[in-house]
Design an enzyme around this catalytic site. Structure first.
Site, PDB file in Angstrom:
ATOM      1  N   GLY A 221      69.156  80.713  11.985  1.00 47.86           N
ATOM      2  CA  GLY A 221      68.759  82.295  11.518  1.00 47.86           C
ATOM      3  C   GLY A 221      68.790  82.914  12.864  1.00 47.86           C
ATOM      4  O   GLY A 221      69.548  82.740  13.628  1.00 47.86           O
ATOM      5  N   SER A 222      67.099  83.862  12.663  1.00 45.69           N
ATOM      6  CA  SER A 222      67.848  85.380  13.736  1.00 45.69           C
ATOM      7  C   SER A 222      67.337  84.720  15.154  1.00 45.69           C
ATOM      8  O   SER A 222      66.217  83.952  15.005  1.00 45.69           O
ATOM      9  CB  SER A 222      67.211  86.046  13.090  1.00 45.69           C
ATOM     10  OG  SER A 222      65.638  85.359  13.116  1.00 45.69           O
ATOM     11  N   ALA A 224      65.115  85.608  16.723  1.00 51.09           N
ATOM     12  CA  ALA A 224      63.810  86.784  16.899  1.00 51.09           C
ATOM     13  C   ALA A 224      62.515  85.292  16.004  1.00 51.09           C
ATOM     14  O   ALA A 224      61.832  85.143  17.066  1.00 51.09           O
ATOM     15  CB  ALA A 224      63.382  87.478  16.047  1.00 51.09           C
ATOM     16  N   THR A 225      62.857  84.715  14.949  1.00 49.08           N
ATOM     17  CA  THR A 225      62.206  84.022  14.875  1.00 49.08           C
ATOM     18  C   THR A 225      62.651  82.992  15.061  1.00 49.08           C
ATOM     19  O   THR A 225      61.632  81.624  15.476  1.00 49.08           O
ATOM     20  CB  THR A 225      63.375  83.441  12.871  1.00 49.08           C
ATOM     21  OG1 THR A 225      62.919  84.968  12.144  1.00 49.08           O
ATOM     22  CG2 THR A 225      62.099  82.054  11.778  1.00 49.08           C
ATOM     23  N   GLY A 226      63.505  82.067  15.237  1.00 51.77           N
ATOM     24  CA  GLY A 226      63.941  81.333  16.471  1.00 51.77           C
ATOM     25  C   GLY A 226      63.049  80.815  17.402  1.00 51.77           C
ATOM     26  O   GLY A 226      62.127  79.121  17.690  1.00 51.77           O
ATOM     27  N   GLU A 243      70.430  77.319  15.748  1.00 56.14           N
ATOM     28  CA  GLU A 243      71.106  77.303  15.793  1.00 56.14           C
ATOM     29  C   GLU A 243      71.041  79.008  15.297  1.00 56.14           C
ATOM     30  O   GLU A 243      70.356  79.282  14.034  1.00 56.14           O
ATOM     31  CB  GLU A 243      72.571  77.195  14.294  1.00 56.14           C
ATOM     32  CG  GLU A 243      73.363  77.263  14.824  1.00 56.14           C
ATOM     33  CD  GLU A 243      74.412  78.491  13.808  1.00 56.14           C
ATOM     34  OE1 GLU A 243      73.728  80.257  14.399  1.00 56.14           O
ATOM     35  OE2 GLU A 243      74.898  78.516  12.519  1.00 56.14           O
ATOM     36  N   CYS A 277      77.566  83.059  10.812  1.00 54.40           N
ATOM     37  CA  CYS A 277      77.126  83.022  12.356  1.00 54.40           C
ATOM     38  C   CYS A 277      78.572  83.215  13.002  1.00 54.40           C
ATOM     39  O   CYS A 277      78.319  83.481  14.343  1.00 54.40           O
ATOM     40  CB  CYS A 277      76.142  82.196  12.478  1.00 54.40           C
ATOM     41  SG  CYS A 277      74.826  82.254  11.384  1.00 54.40           S
TER      42      CYS A 277
END
Length: 469
Positions: A221-222, A224-226, A243, A277
C-alpha cells in the site's frame, strides 16, 4: 442484495454492520461488505493462534499438497472470481485484466506448492554438526490493496500458510467482496483457523497490526500507511514485509526503434489503467526520439476503447475509486496549467470513474505529474539530452520499486540498468514479475522480499540445532 461475510475459524461470521460496495464503471450496487469490530479482530487472531501449532506440525509434504489443492479451487472458480473483480475493482475481464489476475493467483499458488526449504547442514567438522531449519513465525497479519486485490492477497497468504503459519487477512475497504469470496472458497480445503479475514478501514488495520499475538506483518500500500505499520510493529516486534508502491522510471536509450518497443511501453505504463505499483510512471526519452515515441504510443492509445470491462472487447476500464480519479485529474490539470503537451485518447463513458489514456510531454522533473506517483492513466514523457542526465533523473526520487531500460541492443542497455536504483530493473520490458523471481523495493518503496525461495524464507525464522559429536 447479497451480503458478504468474513471467514473466521472456517465459518462465515454474521456481521454486526455492513457497508455498500459500488461498481466503479457504472455506480451499480454490487453488494454489502462487512465492517469488523475490534472484538471480531480478537476472534480472528485468536482462531489463527489456536490453529497454528497443529498446522505447523503437519508434514511439509502435506502442507504442499493442501496448497496445491488451493490452486485447483482457484482454477475451478476462476471465472466467477474474475467477474467479481471486474465489477468491484474495475479492470476489464479481457487482456491483462481480471482473468489475467486469476491466472496469476493460480500460478502464485502452484509455485510455492512445488517449493520447499529442507534442513541445511551449514557447518560440520570432527567435533560438531550445525543444521539450519526454517520454522514458521506463527500468525501473519496480511493487509492487501485495492488495485490487484486477489493477486496480492495470494502473494501474502500462500507463502505464509505453505510454511506453517496461519493468517488473518484484511482486504482493502474499497475491494473486499471478491477477496472474501476467494477466502471462503479456499477454506473448503483448509483446516479451520488457518486462514481468517477481518474487514474495515485503517482502524481495523491498526488493531490487527498492533495485536500482541501477531508474529509477522505483510503489507502492500501507501508509504504513509507503511510508516504507521512500522510504528505499530513496535508493539509486538513482528518482522515486516513492506511493498509501498513506486514511481518507476523507464529510460529509452538514444536511437531505439520506437515502433518496436511501443506496445511494451504502453502496457508497462497503462496496465490496470496505471493502477499498478510497478508500472512505468515516468518515461525518459532522448530529444531526438521524442516525437517518434509520442507518435508510436499515441497510435496504440488511439486504438483503445474505454468502457465497462464486462464487455470482453474492452481493454481499458475505469479507475477504482473517486479519490484516485480526483487525484489523477488534478495532476493532469496541473500539467495543462504549466503548458505541457497533453494528448488524450479515447472517448470516456458518461458514468463511472473513467479517464482517457493521456500522454503528457514537454514536462520536466519537479512538476507534480513527474514527482508524485499518479497511479492512473497519465504518463509523463520527459526529454533528456544525454544518458547520464536521464540516470540522475531516474534516481532522484525516493521511490525505488522498479525501473526499466529500452534499447535496440539489450547488451547496451545492461550498463545503464546497472546504474539504476530499484528493486528490479527490467530491460525491454517492465513489470514482468514471475513467481520464482524475488521481488521487493528499495528506499521508500519498502523492504523485504516476496516470491520464490526468498519469499518462503521471509515468512519463516532460522533455527539452528548444533550437535556436539
Amino acid at each position: 442484495m447479497q451480503k458478504y461475510r468474513n471467514t473466521v475459524n472456517g465459518e462465515l461470521a454474521e456481521p454486526a454492520e455492513s457497508h455498500q460496495i459500488f461498481n466503479p464503471a457504472n455506480g451499480d450496487l454490487l453488494g454489502l461488505a462487512p465492517i469488523s469490530t475490534e472484538d471480531e479482530v480478537e476472534r480472528a487472531v485468536g482462531a489463527a493462534r489456536a490453529a497454528q501449532p497443529a498446522w505447523a506440525q503437519r508434514s511439509d509434504k502435506e502442507r504442499a499438497g493442501i496448497t496445491a489443492s488451493i490452486a485447483k479451487v482457484l482454477e475451478e472458480h476462476s471465472e466467477y472470481l474474475a467477474d467479481l473483480i471486474t465489477r468491484e475493482q474495475g479492470k476489464p475481464l479481457s487482456g491483462p485484466g481480471s482473468r489475467f489476475e486469476m491466472q496469476a493467483c493460480v500460478g502464485w499458488t502452484q509455485v510455492p506448492a512445488s517449493l520447499s526449504l529442507p534442513p541445511e547442514v551449514v557447518y560440520e567438522d570432527d567435533g560438531r554438526k550445525d543444521t539450519l531449519y526454517r520454522v514458521p513465525l506463527g500468525v501473519v497479519a496480511a493487509i492487501a490493496p485495492w488495485n490487484w486485490p486477489l493477486m496480492i492477497a495470494i502473494w501474502q497468504i500462500i507463502p505464509a500458510i505453505r510454511m506453517g503459519n496461519t493468517v488473518v487477512l484484511k482486504p482493502s475497504e474499497y475491494t473486499p467482496i471478491a477477496t472474501l469470496e476467494m477466502v471462503r472458497l479456499i477454506n473448503q480445503v483448509l483446516p479451520p483457523g488457518v486462514l481468517n479475514t477481518v474487514t474495515g478501514d485503517g482502524r481495523i488495520g491498526s488493531k490487527l497490526t498492533r495485536h500482541p499475538d501477531i508474529d509477522k506483518i505483510m503489507f502492500t500500500g501507501s508509504e504513509a500507511t507503511g510508516r504507521r505499520i512500522i510504528e505499530a510493529s513496535a508493539n509486538n516486534l513482528a518482522p515486516i514485509t513492506l511493498e509501498l508502491g513506486g514511481n518507476d522510471a523507464a529510460i529509452v536509450l538514444p536511437g531505439t526503434n520506437a515502433d518496436a518497443i511501443a506496445e511494451g511501453l504502453f502496457w508497462g505504463a497503462f496496465l490496470n489503467m496505471g493502477q499498478t505499483c510497478a508500472c512505468i510512471k515516468r518515461l525518459y526519452v532522448h530529444d531526438d526520439d521524442y516525437e517518434a515515441v509520442m507518435s508510436s504510443l499515441g497510435e496504440i492509445a488511439s486504438q483503445m476503447t474505454i468502457g465497462d470491462g464486462t464487455d470482453e472487447s474492452i481493454l481499458i476500464g475505469p479507475l477504482q475509486n473517486q479519490m484516485q480519479y480526483d487525484k489523477v485529474r488534478e495532476l493532469i490539470a496541473d500539467a495543462r496549467a504549466n503548458q505541457c503537451d497533453v494528448r488524450e485518447f479515447g472517448q470516456t463513458p458518461a458514468k463511472g470513474y473513467f479517464l482517457p489514456v493521456t500522454l503528457v510531454g514537454n514536462i520536466n522533473d519537479g512538476q507534480r505529474l513527474v514527482d508524485e506517483e499518479q497511479f492512473g492513466p497519465a504518463l509523463p514523457i520527459v526529454r533528456y539530452r544525454d544518458v547520464d542526465e536521464a540516470v540522475v533523473s531516474a534516481n532522484r526520487l525516493p521511490a525505488a520499486l522498479g525501473a526499466s531500460v529500452w534499447a535496440n541492443d539489450p547488451a547496451i542497455a545492461a550498463e545503464t540498468a546497472g546504474r539504476l536504483e530499484a528493486g528490479t530493473i527490467w530491460i525491454n520490458q517492465h513489470g514482468a514479475i514471475h513467481p520464482m523471481v524475488p521481488f521487493g523495493g528499495n528506499k521508500a518503496s519498502g523492504y523485504g522480499c516476496e516470491f520464490g525461495l526468498e519469499g518462503l524464507k521471509a515468512v519463516t525464522q532460522a533455527r539452528v540445532i548444533s550437535v556436539k559429536k
